[in-house]
Design an enzyme around this catalytic site. Structure first.
Site, PDB file in Angstrom:
ATOM      1  CB  VAL A  82      -0.931   0.017   1.229  1.00 18.84           C
ATOM      2  CG1 VAL A  82      -1.999   1.084   1.054  1.00 18.84           C
ATOM      3  CG2 VAL A  82      -1.586  -1.345   1.444  1.00 18.84           C
ATOM      4  CG  HIS A  89      -8.840   4.832  -1.032  1.00 19.43           C
ATOM      5  ND1 HIS A  89      -9.503   5.030  -2.215  1.00 19.43           N
ATOM      6  CD2 HIS A  89      -8.252   3.626  -1.156  1.00 19.43           C
ATOM      7  CE1 HIS A  89      -9.305   4.007  -3.011  1.00 19.43           C
ATOM      8  NE2 HIS A  89      -8.563   3.140  -2.393  1.00 19.43           N
TER       9      HIS A  89
HETATM   10  N1  INI Z   1      -4.552  -1.600  -2.902  1.00 17.10           N
HETATM   11  C1  INI Z   1      -3.278  -1.933  -2.609  1.00 17.10           C
HETATM   12  O1  INI Z   1      -2.998  -3.120  -2.397  1.00 17.10           O
HETATM   13  N2  INI Z   1      -2.309  -1.001  -2.555  1.00 17.10           N
HETATM   14  C2  INI Z   1      -2.563   0.315  -2.776  1.00 17.10           C
HETATM   15  O2  INI Z   1      -1.616   1.140  -2.722  1.00 17.10           O
HETATM   16  C3  INI Z   1      -3.881   0.687  -3.078  1.00 17.10           C
HETATM   17  N3  INI Z   1      -4.185   2.040  -3.380  1.00 17.10           N
HETATM   18  O3  INI Z   1      -3.263   2.860  -3.356  1.00 17.10           O
HETATM   19  O4  INI Z   1      -5.323   2.387  -3.645  1.00 17.10           O
HETATM   20  C4  INI Z   1      -4.888  -0.305  -3.135  1.00 17.10           C
HETATM   21  N4  INI Z   1      -6.168   0.004  -3.413  1.00 17.10           N
HETATM   22  C5  INI Z   1      -7.122  -0.955  -3.818  1.00 17.10           C
HETATM   23  C6  INI Z   1      -7.814  -1.611  -2.637  1.00 17.10           C
HETATM   24  O5  INI Z   1      -6.942  -2.480  -1.949  1.00 17.10           O
HETATM   25  C7  INI Z   1      -9.019  -2.438  -3.110  1.00 17.10           C
HETATM   26  O6  INI Z   1      -8.587  -3.457  -3.962  1.00 17.10           O
HETATM   27  C8  INI Z   1     -10.076  -1.593  -3.845  1.00 17.10           C
HETATM   28  O7  INI Z   1     -10.442  -0.462  -3.062  1.00 17.10           O
HETATM   29  C9  INI Z   1     -11.330  -2.444  -4.138  1.00 17.10           C
HETATM   30  O8  INI Z   1     -11.924  -2.924  -2.938  1.00 17.10           O
END
Ligand code: INI
Length: 154
Positions: A82, A89
């Protein structure tokens, strides 16, 4: 002398699931490779390692819970990245995945180790995915091995 209890770093005969998120795949893949390599180097066998891919880190806890409840695995290793730069978010995703993984482990009593990077930028993530600061996927695998042994009293 106090009695000291700690887990061995021997993965032989134990079954592991790795849950990896596809988001920031360039980083997640390095973490996955680090985790698999650490398990194999500590004598896990390939057929005892199953890899489950989910879209993003937010989805990791649900997959981990489903797997933990099957009791088919001695430990679960969660890996993903992340990165703050890539989303407003970030805070929500980062805190939900950390909280969710901890909860799954406590509720199911299956060790779920936390190899999910939460970094400010891509450079920090690269450093923790097999360069300057080691490989957090490998570290999470080692933590899983140690906890399996400790919990099983071996
Ligand atoms: N998911 C990640 O694994 N890393 C990230 O940095 C990230 N960002 O930056 O948005 C991210 N977003 C997606 C999230 O995990 C979900 O898959 C999505 O919101 C659908 O539920």
């Amino acid at each position: 002398m106090p009695k000291i209890f700690e887990g061995k770093l021997l993965a032989k005969g134990f079954r592991f699931a790795i849950v990896v998120s596809r988001f920031n795949d360039f980083i997640s893949q390095r973490l996955l490779e680090g985790a698999v390599d650490a398990l194999l180097r500590h004598e896990a066998s390939e057929e005892d390692i199953s890899v489950y891919k989910v879209p993003g880190a937010f989805e990791i806890p649900l997959m981990a819970k489903k797997l933990a409840k099957t009791k088919n695995f001695d430990a679960i290793i969660a890996v993903g990245a992340v990165i703050r730069g890539s989303t407003p978010h970030f805070e929500y995703v980062a805190s939900e995945v950390a909280k969710g993984i901890a909860l799954v482990s406590l509720e199911t009593e299956v060790p779920v180790s936390f190899g999910v990077l939460t970094t400010d930028n891509l450079e920090q993530a690269i450093e923790r995915a097999g360069s300057k600061a080691g490989n957090k996927g490998a570290e999470a695998a080692m933590a899983a091995i140690e906890m399996v042994n400790l919990l099983k009293g071996s």
